[in-house]
Design an enzyme around this catalytic site. Structure first.
Site, PDB file in Angstrom:
ATOM      1  N   HIS A  40       0.825  -1.216   0.000  1.00 56.10           N
ATOM      2  CA  HIS A  40       0.000   0.000   0.000  1.00 56.10           C
ATOM      3  C   HIS A  40       0.861   1.268   0.000  1.00 56.10           C
ATOM      4  O   HIS A  40       1.663   1.464   0.914  1.00 56.10           O
ATOM      5  CB  HIS A  40      -0.903  -0.016   1.231  1.00 56.10           C
ATOM      6  CG  HIS A  40      -1.778   1.185   1.329  1.00 56.10           C
ATOM      7  ND1 HIS A  40      -1.932   1.917   2.490  1.00 56.10           N
ATOM      8  CD2 HIS A  40      -2.534   1.814   0.395  1.00 56.10           C
ATOM      9  CE1 HIS A  40      -2.749   2.917   2.271  1.00 56.10           C
ATOM     10  NE2 HIS A  40      -3.133   2.899   1.010  1.00 56.10           N
ATOM     11  N   HIS A  65      -8.065   8.149  -3.302  1.00 54.97           N
ATOM     12  CA  HIS A  65      -8.515   6.825  -3.725  1.00 54.97           C
ATOM     13  C   HIS A  65      -9.605   6.874  -4.784  1.00 54.97           C
ATOM     14  O   HIS A  65      -9.917   5.859  -5.382  1.00 54.97           O
ATOM     15  CB  HIS A  65      -8.992   6.030  -2.508  1.00 54.97           C
ATOM     16  CG  HIS A  65      -7.887   5.773  -1.525  1.00 54.97           C
ATOM     17  ND1 HIS A  65      -7.659   6.579  -0.441  1.00 54.97           N
ATOM     18  CD2 HIS A  65      -6.910   4.831  -1.495  1.00 54.97           C
ATOM     19  CE1 HIS A  65      -6.606   6.133   0.228  1.00 54.97           C
ATOM     20  NE2 HIS A  65      -6.121   5.084  -0.390  1.00 54.97           N
ATOM     21  N   ARG A 139      -1.992  23.351  -0.843  1.00 60.13           N
ATOM     22  CA  ARG A 139      -1.721  21.930  -0.919  1.00 60.13           C
ATOM     23  C   ARG A 139      -2.119  21.331   0.428  1.00 60.13           C
ATOM     24  O   ARG A 139      -1.412  21.487   1.426  1.00 60.13           O
ATOM     25  CB  ARG A 139      -0.230  21.710  -1.210  1.00 60.13           C
ATOM     26  CG  ARG A 139       0.198  20.383  -1.840  1.00 60.13           C
ATOM     27  CD  ARG A 139      -0.263  19.178  -1.187  1.00 60.13           C
ATOM     28  NE  ARG A 139       0.052  17.934  -1.884  1.00 60.13           N
ATOM     29  CZ  ARG A 139      -0.833  16.953  -1.999  1.00 60.13           C
ATOM     30  NH1 ARG A 139      -2.057  17.106  -1.560  1.00 60.13           N
ATOM     31  NH2 ARG A 139      -0.481  15.807  -2.547  1.00 60.13           N
ATOM     32  N   CYS A 186       5.848  23.517  -3.934  1.00 59.94           N
ATOM     33  CA  CYS A 186       5.563  22.114  -3.668  1.00 59.94           C
ATOM     34  C   CYS A 186       6.491  21.251  -4.524  1.00 59.94           C
ATOM     35  O   CYS A 186       6.798  21.602  -5.663  1.00 59.94           O
ATOM     36  CB  CYS A 186       4.110  21.792  -3.994  1.00 59.94           C
ATOM     37  SG  CYS A 186       3.668  20.109  -3.534  1.00 59.94           S
ATOM     38  N   TYR A 322       7.557  12.375  -0.945  1.00 56.71           N
ATOM     39  CA  TYR A 322       8.487  13.504  -1.020  1.00 56.71           C
ATOM     40  C   TYR A 322       9.948  13.066  -0.977  1.00 56.71           C
ATOM     41  O   TYR A 322      10.763  13.576  -0.202  1.00 56.71           O
ATOM     42  CB  TYR A 322       8.170  14.552   0.067  1.00 56.71           C
ATOM     43  CG  TYR A 322       6.792  15.136  -0.117  1.00 56.71           C
ATOM     44  CD1 TYR A 322       6.510  15.931  -1.234  1.00 56.71           C
ATOM     45  CD2 TYR A 322       5.757  14.841   0.754  1.00 56.71           C
ATOM     46  CE1 TYR A 322       5.237  16.424  -1.444  1.00 56.71           C
ATOM     47  CE2 TYR A 322       4.476  15.333   0.545  1.00 56.71           C
ATOM     48  CZ  TYR A 322       4.229  16.119  -0.556  1.00 56.71           C
ATOM     49  OH  TYR A 322       2.972  16.596  -0.768  1.00 56.71           O
TER      50      TYR A 322
HETATM   51  C1  HEM Z   1      -2.411   6.187  -1.028  1.00 54.30           C
HETATM   52  C2  HEM Z   1      -4.677   2.150  -2.532  1.00 54.30           C
HETATM   53  C3  HEM Z   1      -6.806   1.700   1.832  1.00 54.30           C
HETATM   54  C4  HEM Z   1      -4.671   5.831   3.258  1.00 54.30           C
HETATM   55  C5  HEM Z   1      -2.873   5.145  -1.811  1.00 54.30           C
HETATM   56  C6  HEM Z   1      -2.518   4.948  -3.201  1.00 54.30           C
HETATM   57  C7  HEM Z   1      -3.132   3.813  -3.617  1.00 54.30           C
HETATM   58  C8  HEM Z   1      -3.896   3.291  -2.507  1.00 54.30           C
HETATM   59  C9  HEM Z   1      -3.033   3.180  -5.005  1.00 54.30           C
HETATM   60  C10 HEM Z   1      -1.637   5.885  -4.034  1.00 54.30           C
HETATM   61  C11 HEM Z   1      -2.556   6.882  -4.670  1.00 54.30           C
HETATM   62  C12 HEM Z   1      -1.886   7.964  -5.491  1.00 54.30           C
HETATM   63  O1  HEM Z   1      -0.965   8.620  -4.969  1.00 54.30           O
HETATM   64  O2  HEM Z   1      -2.314   8.160  -6.636  1.00 54.30           O
HETATM   65  C13 HEM Z   1      -5.444   1.668  -1.496  1.00 54.30           C
HETATM   66  C14 HEM Z   1      -6.233   0.463  -1.538  1.00 54.30           C
HETATM   67  C15 HEM Z   1      -6.805   0.334  -0.289  1.00 54.30           C
HETATM   68  C16 HEM Z   1      -6.394   1.472   0.515  1.00 54.30           C
HETATM   69  C17 HEM Z   1      -6.378  -0.452  -2.750  1.00 54.30           C
HETATM   70  C18 HEM Z   1      -7.721  -0.741   0.220  1.00 54.30           C
HETATM   71  C19 HEM Z   1      -7.521  -1.996   0.085  1.00 54.30           C
HETATM   72  C20 HEM Z   1      -6.470   2.830   2.576  1.00 54.30           C
HETATM   73  C21 HEM Z   1      -7.009   3.156   3.872  1.00 54.30           C
HETATM   74  C22 HEM Z   1      -6.409   4.346   4.240  1.00 54.30           C
HETATM   75  C23 HEM Z   1      -5.494   4.730   3.215  1.00 54.30           C
HETATM   76  C24 HEM Z   1      -8.040   2.355   4.629  1.00 54.30           C
HETATM   77  C25 HEM Z   1      -6.623   5.232   5.448  1.00 54.30           C
HETATM   78  C26 HEM Z   1      -6.832   5.105   6.585  1.00 54.30           C
HETATM   79  C27 HEM Z   1      -3.821   6.238   2.252  1.00 54.30           C
HETATM   80  C28 HEM Z   1      -2.935   7.380   2.356  1.00 54.30           C
HETATM   81  C29 HEM Z   1      -2.279   7.483   1.111  1.00 54.30           C
HETATM   82  C30 HEM Z   1      -2.794   6.408   0.274  1.00 54.30           C
HETATM   83  C31 HEM Z   1      -2.744   8.283   3.572  1.00 54.30           C
HETATM   84  C32 HEM Z   1      -1.257   8.545   0.708  1.00 54.30           C
HETATM   85  C33 HEM Z   1      -2.047   9.759   0.331  1.00 54.30           C
HETATM   86  C34 HEM Z   1      -1.245  10.963  -0.119  1.00 54.30           C
HETATM   87  O3  HEM Z   1      -0.184  10.797  -0.750  1.00 54.30           O
HETATM   88  O4  HEM Z   1      -1.701  12.073   0.152  1.00 54.30           O
HETATM   89  N1  HEM Z   1      -3.717   4.129  -1.421  1.00 54.30           N
HETATM   90  N2  HEM Z   1      -5.576   2.260  -0.254  1.00 54.30           N
HETATM   91  N3  HEM Z   1      -5.575   3.794   2.207  1.00 54.30           N
HETATM   92  N4  HEM Z   1      -3.702   5.670   1.014  1.00 54.30           N
HETATM   93 FE1  HEM Z   1      -4.630   3.955   0.385  1.00 54.30          FE
HETATM   94  N1  MTE Z   2       0.710  20.959   6.742  1.00 53.48           N
HETATM   95  C1  MTE Z   2      -0.357  20.245   7.135  1.00 53.48           C
HETATM   96  N2  MTE Z   2      -0.716  20.261   8.421  1.00 53.48           N
HETATM   97  N3  MTE Z   2      -1.076  19.512   6.248  1.00 53.48           N
HETATM   98  C2  MTE Z   2      -0.726  19.452   4.914  1.00 53.48           C
HETATM   99  O1  MTE Z   2      -1.394  18.760   4.144  1.00 53.48           O
HETATM  100  N4  MTE Z   2       0.867  20.165   3.181  1.00 53.48           N
HETATM  101  C3  MTE Z   2       2.287  20.483   2.991  1.00 53.48           C
HETATM  102  C4  MTE Z   2       2.676  21.744   3.748  1.00 53.48           C
HETATM  103  N5  MTE Z   2       2.171  21.705   5.099  1.00 53.48           N
HETATM  104  C5  MTE Z   2       0.413  20.191   4.482  1.00 53.48           C
HETATM  105  C6  MTE Z   2       1.106  20.962   5.453  1.00 53.48           C
HETATM  106  C7  MTE Z   2       2.675  20.639   1.612  1.00 53.48           C
HETATM  107  S1  MTE Z   2       2.950  19.207   0.730  1.00 53.48           S
HETATM  108  C8  MTE Z   2       2.912  21.891   1.052  1.00 53.48           C
HETATM  109  S2  MTE Z   2       3.506  22.029  -0.529  1.00 53.48           S
HETATM  110  C9  MTE Z   2       2.644  23.124   1.798  1.00 53.48           C
HETATM  111  O2  MTE Z   2       2.111  22.851   3.097  1.00 53.48           O
HETATM  112  C10 MTE Z   2       1.660  23.990   1.038  1.00 53.48           C
HETATM  113  O3  MTE Z   2       1.367  25.146   1.754  1.00 53.48           O
HETATM  114  P1  MTE Z   2       0.176  26.087   1.281  1.00 53.48           P
HETATM  115  O4  MTE Z   2      -1.066  25.257   1.181  1.00 53.48           O
HETATM  116  O5  MTE Z   2       0.070  27.176   2.288  1.00 53.48           O
HETATM  117  O6  MTE Z   2       0.573  26.611  -0.067  1.00 53.48           O
END
Ligand code: HEM
Ligand code: MTE
Length: 467
Positions: A40, A65, A139, A186, A322
């Site tokens: 994941h 998602h 962002r 960003c 990042y």
């Molecule tokens: C990111 C799939 C369940 C939290 C991702 C990404 C995929 C994915 C493919 C990358 C998306 C992208 O950057 O385009 C899945 C699948 C799940 C699942 C198939 C279920 C089987 C969950 C659950 C949570 C979660 C339950 C939360 C509690 C996150 C987070 C990221 C992420 C925090 C990173 C988000 C970001 O970069 O801002 N997931 N996910 N995922 N997922 Fe999931």
């Molecule tokens: N801080 C919190 N708490 N939550 C966030 O999602 N995003 C970060 C940073 N600080 C973020 C954060 C990212 S990836 C960037 S690029 C900058 O905040 C963007 O700041 P801005 O939304 O004020 O332009």
């Protein structure tokens, strides 16, 4: 066609550990994602929060998602459906965690509504040296908290034998007020150009994930000094955590090396003002970190806690995102621990006028854009080519003069040039040079990476002339 296997909610619930296998539901469909947990991209622990139950409440929060490639991954793990009785009960009323987000400026180009991610259009981006607050790029990884300035407290953990602080806004105002102009960029700025070359995972940013403001606040150095923290000989990091965590217990977090935090010349701020106003909610009200010269991801908004730790922040956004990788690394081979977290960013520039593909009057062309480099490196020159990079002219730099090693803010630039008669089309290219003589790579191919970060190839745009 075979009818799908049916499962009760109870059966799904009993599959929530590695021993039993990990099942989840989406709508009425049941999935066995045991194999996927360690793959994941958001980390195993996040996925495990949904183990044995519905994904909806979590995916409502992490709207990344809602993309077809995520659905395709999930589809591979389908094992059946919920039994008819449980199907009815599975229609969950999930309250919208984004319902309380602020109202935004209509000029912003929205790349994702939930969480809110948006950039100013190129027509406005370089109209002002200081980006007006309402169109400063945003962002967000999560919903925007609604914090009460009267009860707001910032916890700063002191060293052993030192003093921890619990600061109200008024307490923070007692530290000397420090004001500086800082450009925030960003890591995903211009990602759409990488995507055009080869697909990456991430939001589609154009060239507007960058903006500039006058930030004012207390210096982190002054606050840490009051707790008794000193520069240590061993490696240490200052970890920042956002105040409220979301319903899954996740808080945004990030860290910077202690050496930067303790360097008064690095001017790291606990900022409470943006362009003379209290921070807008989208930009971290009431307090955010501003780390001049460093990638936006470390400028933690809605700051709740500051601590000094022997290791970098354990946040997903510090350790599993990042970071930059070789073009040869894909999602099957990536090892996030093998690459350092992005801190200082490379040299960058982009064209904002004319817009790519725009048709303009023939005769003379005005080209405008921005240029910036990380780590306080000043932009010493911007070169512009009207013929795809064969011949070059030097653009005029506008905006505030930059201080050596403390050039935190961008330069705007422009070039006015006559167009050779008979030309129907221009391929305009720009590239910046910083005071370490770093230049931008020609093309995206050598810097492409699976996450689409650190785009710094020189910018190339086509402009046509009216017949
Ligand atoms: C990111 C799939 C369940 C939290 C991702 C990404 C995929 C994915 C493919 C990358 C998306 C992208 O950057 O385009 C899945 C699948 C799940 C699942 C198939 C279920 C089987 C969950 C659950 C949570 C979660 C339950 C939360 C509690 C996150 C987070 C990221 C992420 C925090 C990173 C988000 C970001 O970069 O801002 N997931 N996910 N995922 N997922 Fe999931
Ligand atoms: N801080 C919190 N708490 N939550 C966030 O999602 N995003 C970060 C940073 N600080 C973020 C954060 C990212 S990836 C960037 S690029 C900058 O905040 C963007 O700041 P801005 O939304 O004020 O332009």
């Amino acid at each position: 066609q075979e009818s799908p296997r049916l499962y009760t909610r109870e059966e799904v619930r009993s599959h929530s550990s590695p021993e039993t296998g990990i099942w989840v539901t989406l709508g009425s469909e049941v999935f066995d994602v045991t194999e996927f947990v360690d793959l994941h991209p958001g980390g195993p622990s996040k996925l495990m929060l949904a183990a044995g139950g519905p994904l909806e409440p979590f995916w409502a929060l992490y709207a990344v998602h809602n993309q077809s490639h995520v659905r395709e991954i999930l589809a591979q793990y389908k094992i059946g459906e919920l039994s008819p009785d449980d199907k009815a009960a599975s229609i969950l009323k999930t309250s919208d965690p984004y319902a309380d987000d602020p109202i935004r400026h209509p000029a912003l180009k929205v790349n994702s509504q939930r969480p809110f991610n948006a950039e100013p259009p190129p027509e406005l981006l370089t109209e002002n040296y200081i980006t007006p607050n309402p169109i400063f790029f945003t962002r967000n990884h999560l919903p925007v908290p609604n914090l009460d300035p009267d009860t707001y407290r910032l916890h700063v953990v002191g060293p052993p034998g030192g003093q921890s602080l619990c600061l109200s806004l008024d307490d923070l105002y007692q530290f000397p007020k420090h004001e500086i102009t800082v450009t925030l960029q960003c890591a995903g700025n211009r990602r759409s150009e990488m995507t055009r070359f080869k697909e990456v995972r991430g939001l589609e940013w154009s060239a507007g994930a960058i903006s500039t403001a006058r930030w004012a606040g207390a210096r982190l150095f002054d606050v840490l000094a009051q707790t008794g923290h000193q520069l240590s000989a061993t490696e240490a990091h200052v970890c920042f955590e956002r105040l409220d965590s979301d319903p899954t217990g996740t808080a945004y977090g990030a860290s910077i090396p202690l050496a930067r935090a303790m360097d008064p010349e690095a001017e790291v701020l606990l900022a409470y003002e943006m362009n003379g106003q209290p921070l807008p909610r989208d930009h971290g009200f009431p307090v955010r970190v501003v780390v001049p010269g460093v990638v936006g991801a470390r400028h933690v908004k809605w700051l709740g806690r500051v601590s000094v730790e022997p290791e970098e922040s354990y946040s997903h956004w510090q350790r599993r995102d990042y970071k930059g990788f070789s073009p040869s690394v894909d999602w099957d081979t990536v090892d996030f621990d093998s690459a350092p977290s992005i801190q200082e960013l490379p040299v960058q520039s982009a064209i904002t006028q004319p817009k790519d593909g725009e048709t303009i009057e023939s005769g003379e062309v005005t080209v405008k854009g921005y240029a910036w480099s990380g780590g306080g490196r000043a932009v010493v020159r911007v070169d512009v080519s009207l013929d795809g990079g064969l011949t070059w002219q030097v653009a005029e730099l506008d905006g505030e003069e930059q201080r050596a090693r403390k050039a935190w803010a961008w330069r705007l630039w422009q070039l006015q040039a006559p167009v050779p008669a008979g030309k129907k089309e221009l391929n305009i290219v720009c590239k910046a040079v910083d005071d370490s003589y770093n230049v931008q790579p020609d093309t995206v191919a050598p810097i492409w990476n699976l996450r689409g970060v650190l785009t710094g190839n020189r910018r190339s745009e086509m402009t046509r002339f009216k017949e």
